[in-house]
Design a protein around this motif. Structure first.
Motif, PDB file in Angstrom:
ATOM      1  N   SER A  30      59.773  39.433  44.736  1.00 22.07           N
ATOM      2  CA  SER A  30      58.530  39.351  43.974  1.00 22.07           C
ATOM      3  C   SER A  30      57.344  39.503  44.916  1.00 22.07           C
ATOM      4  O   SER A  30      57.400  39.082  46.069  1.00 22.07           O
ATOM      5  CB  SER A  30      58.429  38.015  43.246  1.00 22.07           C
ATOM      6  N   LYS A  31      56.285  40.093  44.418  1.00 16.29           N
ATOM      7  CA  LYS A  31      55.070  40.264  45.208  1.00 16.29           C
ATOM      8  C   LYS A  31      53.876  39.807  44.385  1.00 16.29           C
ATOM      9  O   LYS A  31      53.863  39.939  43.170  1.00 16.29           O
ATOM     10  CB  LYS A  31      54.879  41.732  45.578  1.00 16.29           C
ATOM     11  N   THR A  32      52.896  39.298  45.063  1.00 20.40           N
ATOM     12  CA  THR A  32      51.634  38.958  44.420  1.00 20.40           C
ATOM     13  C   THR A  32      50.598  39.968  44.887  1.00 20.40           C
ATOM     14  O   THR A  32      50.372  40.101  46.089  1.00 20.40           O
ATOM     15  CB  THR A  32      51.187  37.536  44.783  1.00 20.40           C
ATOM     16  N   ILE A  33      50.017  40.672  43.962  1.00 22.43           N
ATOM     17  CA  ILE A  33      49.004  41.676  44.255  1.00 22.43           C
ATOM     18  C   ILE A  33      47.701  41.206  43.614  1.00 22.43           C
ATOM     19  O   ILE A  33      47.677  40.826  42.450  1.00 22.43           O
ATOM     20  CB  ILE A  33      49.393  43.049  43.662  1.00 22.43           C
ATOM     21  N   VAL A  34      46.634  41.228  44.379  1.00 24.54           N
ATOM     22  CA  VAL A  34      45.336  40.798  43.865  1.00 24.54           C
ATOM     23  C   VAL A  34      44.423  42.012  43.762  1.00 24.54           C
ATOM     24  O   VAL A  34      44.192  42.716  44.747  1.00 24.54           O
ATOM     25  CB  VAL A  34      44.700  39.732  44.788  1.00 24.54           C
ATOM     26  N   ILE A  35      43.941  42.254  42.568  1.00 20.37           N
ATOM     27  CA  ILE A  35      42.979  43.331  42.334  1.00 20.37           C
ATOM     28  C   ILE A  35      41.711  42.666  41.802  1.00 20.37           C
ATOM     29  O   ILE A  35      41.767  41.937  40.806  1.00 20.37           O
ATOM     30  CB  ILE A  35      43.528  44.368  41.347  1.00 20.37           C
ATOM     31  N   PRO A  36      40.585  42.886  42.454  1.00 16.45           N
ATOM     32  CA  PRO A  36      39.345  42.203  42.068  1.00 16.45           C
ATOM     33  C   PRO A  36      38.938  42.485  40.619  1.00 16.45           C
ATOM     34  O   PRO A  36      39.200  43.556  40.083  1.00 16.45           O
ATOM     35  CB  PRO A  36      38.305  42.777  43.026  1.00 16.45           C
ATOM     36  N   ILE A  37      38.311  41.499  40.024  1.00 16.83           N
ATOM     37  CA  ILE A  37      37.763  41.629  38.676  1.00 16.83           C
ATOM     38  C   ILE A  37      36.276  41.310  38.730  1.00 16.83           C
ATOM     39  O   ILE A  37      35.781  40.796  39.729  1.00 16.83           O
ATOM     40  CB  ILE A  37      38.470  40.674  37.691  1.00 16.83           C
ATOM     41  N   THR A  38      35.593  41.635  37.660  1.00 19.58           N
ATOM     42  CA  THR A  38      34.160  41.337  37.561  1.00 19.58           C
ATOM     43  C   THR A  38      33.903  40.592  36.260  1.00 19.58           C
ATOM     44  O   THR A  38      34.325  41.033  35.190  1.00 19.58           O
ATOM     45  CB  THR A  38      33.331  42.638  37.562  1.00 19.58           C
ATOM     46  N   PHE A  39      33.233  39.454  36.351  1.00 18.84           N
ATOM     47  CA  PHE A  39      32.853  38.704  35.161  1.00 18.84           C
ATOM     48  C   PHE A  39      31.512  39.232  34.670  1.00 18.84           C
ATOM     49  O   PHE A  39      30.553  39.326  35.434  1.00 18.84           O
ATOM     50  CB  PHE A  39      32.749  37.209  35.479  1.00 18.84           C
ATOM     51  N   ILE A  40      31.462  39.603  33.394  1.00 22.90           N
ATOM     52  CA  ILE A  40      30.225  40.111  32.798  1.00 22.90           C
ATOM     53  C   ILE A  40      29.808  39.150  31.695  1.00 22.90           C
ATOM     54  O   ILE A  40      30.449  39.069  30.644  1.00 22.90           O
ATOM     55  CB  ILE A  40      30.417  41.532  32.227  1.00 22.90           C
ATOM     56  N   ALA A  41      28.740  38.397  31.968  1.00 22.94           N
ATOM     57  CA  ALA A  41      28.233  37.440  30.990  1.00 22.94           C
ATOM     58  C   ALA A  41      27.404  38.189  29.950  1.00 22.94           C
ATOM     59  O   ALA A  41      26.503  38.951  30.285  1.00 22.94           O
ATOM     60  CB  ALA A  41      27.395  36.385  31.682  1.00 22.94           C
ATOM     61  N   ARG A  42      27.726  37.996  28.693  1.00 17.57           N
ATOM     62  CA  ARG A  42      27.008  38.656  27.592  1.00 17.57           C
ATOM     63  C   ARG A  42      26.675  37.635  26.523  1.00 17.57           C
ATOM     64  O   ARG A  42      27.259  36.564  26.461  1.00 17.57           O
ATOM     65  CB  ARG A  42      27.891  39.740  26.963  1.00 17.57           C
ATOM     66  N   GLY A  43      25.800  38.049  25.650  1.00 21.04           N
ATOM     67  CA  GLY A  43      25.488  37.227  24.483  1.00 21.04           C
ATOM     68  C   GLY A  43      26.622  37.333  23.470  1.00 21.04           C
ATOM     69  O   GLY A  43      27.604  38.040  23.667  1.00 21.04           O
ATOM     70  N   SER A  44      26.480  36.682  22.359  1.00 18.61           N
ATOM     71  CA  SER A  44      27.557  36.638  21.375  1.00 18.61           C
ATOM     72  C   SER A  44      27.803  37.984  20.688  1.00 18.61           C
ATOM     73  O   SER A  44      28.842  38.188  20.086  1.00 18.61           O
ATOM     74  CB  SER A  44      27.262  35.578  20.311  1.00 18.61           C
TER      75      SER A  44
END
Length: 79
Positions: A30-44
């Motif tokens: 098994s391998k753990t691979i990390v790929i960056p993510i971006t949090f985008i805060a939005r209104g409702s």
């Protein structure tokens, strides 16, 4: 509605690379691979850009293909 954006192209490429690695080597650890993510805060009422939706559909398609190929090849190796 806030979202987490991910690089679908990079994720699909990495999934394919890992699948090919597994096919070409006896390494099944098994391998753990990390790929960056971006949090985008939005209104409702935030609407996802069409590009993000299409990218997610393509990613799911690529992952399903890789999983089916892996299962097929595992069946061949088992015999």
């Amino acid at each position: 509605m806030s979202v987490i954006s991910q690089d679908c192209d990079r994720l699909g490429r990495r999934a394919a690379e890992l699948m090919l690695e597994e096919v070409n080597t006896a390494d099944s650890d098994s391998k753990t691979i990390v790929i960056p993510i971006t949090f985008i805060a939005r209104g409702s009422g935030g609407i996802l850009p069409k590009r993000v939706v299409e990218g997610a559909e393509e990613l799911v398609s690529q992952l399903v293909f890789c999983m089916k190929l892996r299962d097929f090849l595992s069946g061949i190796w088992a015999h």
